[in-house]
Design an enzyme around this catalytic site. Structure first.
Site, PDB file in Angstrom:
ATOM      1  N   LYS A  33      -0.845  -9.627   2.688  1.00  0.00           N
ATOM      2  CA  LYS A  33      -0.157  -9.129   3.892  1.00  0.00           C
ATOM      3  C   LYS A  33      -1.097  -8.184   4.628  1.00  0.00           C
ATOM      4  O   LYS A  33      -1.801  -7.402   3.999  1.00  0.00           O
ATOM      5  CB  LYS A  33       1.131  -8.397   3.520  1.00  0.00           C
ATOM      6  CG  LYS A  33       1.840  -7.777   4.737  1.00  0.00           C
ATOM      7  CD  LYS A  33       3.214  -7.256   4.394  1.00  0.00           C
ATOM      8  CE  LYS A  33       3.241  -5.892   3.772  1.00  0.00           C
ATOM      9  NZ  LYS A  33       2.625  -4.825   4.609  1.00  0.00           N
TER      10      LYS A  33
ATOM     11  N   GLU B 188       9.074  -3.960  10.853  1.00  0.00           N
ATOM     12  CA  GLU B 188       9.407  -2.629  10.333  1.00  0.00           C
ATOM     13  C   GLU B 188       9.846  -1.687  11.453  1.00  0.00           C
ATOM     14  O   GLU B 188       9.131  -1.515  12.453  1.00  0.00           O
ATOM     15  CB  GLU B 188       8.194  -2.024   9.585  1.00  0.00           C
ATOM     16  CG  GLU B 188       8.488  -0.634   9.038  1.00  0.00           C
ATOM     17  CD  GLU B 188       7.533  -0.167   7.954  1.00  0.00           C
ATOM     18  OE1 GLU B 188       6.683  -0.950   7.499  1.00  0.00           O
ATOM     19  OE2 GLU B 188       7.672   1.012   7.557  1.00  0.00           O
TER      20      GLU B 188
ATOM     21  N   GLU C  75      -1.431  -5.753   8.483  1.00  0.00           N
ATOM     22  CA  GLU C  75      -0.695  -5.169   9.607  1.00  0.00           C
ATOM     23  C   GLU C  75      -1.392  -5.499  10.931  1.00  0.00           C
ATOM     24  O   GLU C  75      -2.623  -5.521  10.991  1.00  0.00           O
ATOM     25  CB  GLU C  75      -0.622  -3.644   9.440  1.00  0.00           C
ATOM     26  CG  GLU C  75       0.125  -3.213   8.189  1.00  0.00           C
ATOM     27  CD  GLU C  75       0.204  -1.696   8.033  1.00  0.00           C
ATOM     28  OE1 GLU C  75      -0.244  -0.956   8.950  1.00  0.00           O
ATOM     29  OE2 GLU C  75       0.701  -1.241   6.994  1.00  0.00           O
TER      30      GLU C  75
ATOM     31  N   ASP D 267       0.843  -1.206   0.000  1.00  0.00           N
ATOM     32  CA  ASP D 267       0.000   0.000   0.000  1.00  0.00           C
ATOM     33  C   ASP D 267       0.879   1.258   0.000  1.00  0.00           C
ATOM     34  O   ASP D 267       0.367   2.374  -0.073  1.00  0.00           O
ATOM     35  CB  ASP D 267      -1.029  -0.005   1.135  1.00  0.00           C
ATOM     36  CG  ASP D 267      -0.413  -0.100   2.509  1.00  0.00           C
ATOM     37  OD1 ASP D 267       0.829  -0.110   2.624  1.00  0.00           O
ATOM     38  OD2 ASP D 267      -1.187  -0.148   3.502  1.00  0.00           O
TER      39      ASP D 267
ATOM     40  N   ASP E  21      -0.869  -6.327  -0.525  1.00  0.00           N
ATOM     41  CA  ASP E  21      -1.178  -5.709   0.767  1.00  0.00           C
ATOM     42  C   ASP E  21      -2.679  -5.525   0.920  1.00  0.00           C
ATOM     43  O   ASP E  21      -3.361  -5.130  -0.034  1.00  0.00           O
ATOM     44  CB  ASP E  21      -0.533  -4.315   0.817  1.00  0.00           C
ATOM     45  CG  ASP E  21       0.386  -4.145   2.000  1.00  0.00           C
ATOM     46  OD1 ASP E  21       0.348  -4.979   2.927  1.00  0.00           O
ATOM     47  OD2 ASP E  21       1.159  -3.167   1.991  1.00  0.00           O
TER      48      ASP E  21
END
Ligand code: KIV
Length: 268
Positions: free
Chosen positions: A117, A186, A119, A48, A87
């Protein structure tokens, strides 16, 4: 190339077991994706970050499912060997489990991605399990999760104090137990990333997390020097901004002077 040479979740796990590093980069367009694939990049992430490094926004929050579907289909058509991970954008997996599964399915069906993916830590476990039950591999992403940029008060390094470091270790374990095939770490301290990596059977892919992760990911337009973005963790492998500036300046000059097109560029 035979289909069997595609990088799979099993191949990635084997790479970790054998101590072979995983190279991942973002990709948004066909021709760049084709080059990255030919160079041996193992995973192409249709991130993204397309909202920032491609569309020029300040955050990833405006990216919609349709944007990722569009770019993912393009990248997947270009990739012969690399695994393509799409994403899940902001609010496409946080509202209900049903919509999360539907949206992940769309990234695979229409976006032709091989995995998705998303978050977040422990709170994402039920969603991850349901997406996996639909047969879609899930990559986790913890640490600086850019979709929470406003909650963090900016793009800040995470896990610097003992409590948040422990929270990230717990999150990594929870994501592995939920069935994630890999986790992006990250912007966390090197030592913490090393400990998380050593404690997991699945690979970690670092960005701003030091050299001890099982693999690395960078945002391609950033590492190629196109965006002008600079950060401590980032290495510029090229200066595409300068390459394009030089080429286009020359083109403008030759058009204005009448030097281009020359006789060799003319049809008789
Ligand atoms: O969207 C993205 O490109 C990412 C990477 C920075 C890991 O999530």
């Amino acid at each position: 190339m035979p289909r069997s040479q595609r990088v799979t979740v099993h191949a990635l796990r084997r790479m970790k077991d054998e101590g072979k590093k995983i190279a991942m980069l973002t990709a948004y367009d066909y021709y760049t994706a084709r080059i990255l694939d030919e160079c041996g990049v193992d995973i192409l992430l249709v991130g993204d970050t397309v909202g920032m490094a491609f569309a020029g926004h300040d955050t990833t929050l405006g990216v919609r499912l349709d944007h990722i579907v569009y770019h993912s289909e393009i990248v997947a058509r270009a990739a012969q060997r690399a695994m393509v991970v799409a994403d899940m954008p902001f609010l496409t997996y946080q509202l209900t489990i049903e919509t999360a599964v539907q949206n992940a399915g769309r990234l695979v069906q229409d976006g032709k991605a091989h995995a998705v993916k998303l978050e977040g830590g422990r709170a994402m476990v039920p969603v991850i399990k349901r997406i996996l039950r639909a047969g879609i591999p899930v990559m986790g992403h913890i640490g600086l999760t850019p979709q929470s940029v406003h909650r963090f008060g900016g793009f800040r390094v995470q896990g610097k104090d003992e409590e948040s470091a422990q929270r990230l270790k717990d999150a990594a374990r929870a994501l592995e137990d939920a069935g994630c095939f890999a986790i992006v770490l990250e912007a966390i301290p090197r030592q913490l990333a090393a400990e998380i990596t050593a404690g997991l059977r699945i690979p970690t892919i670092g960005i701003g997390a030091g050299p001890d992760c099982d693999g690395q990911v960078l945002v391609t337009p950033d590492m190629l020097g196109l965006t002008g973005f600079a950060a401590k963790y980032l290495k510029h492998y090229a200066n595409l901004r300068q390459v394009i500036t030089d080429a286009v300046t020359q083109y403008v000059k030759e058009v204005k002077s009448g030097e281009f097109p020359g006789p060799e560029h003319c049809y008789e």
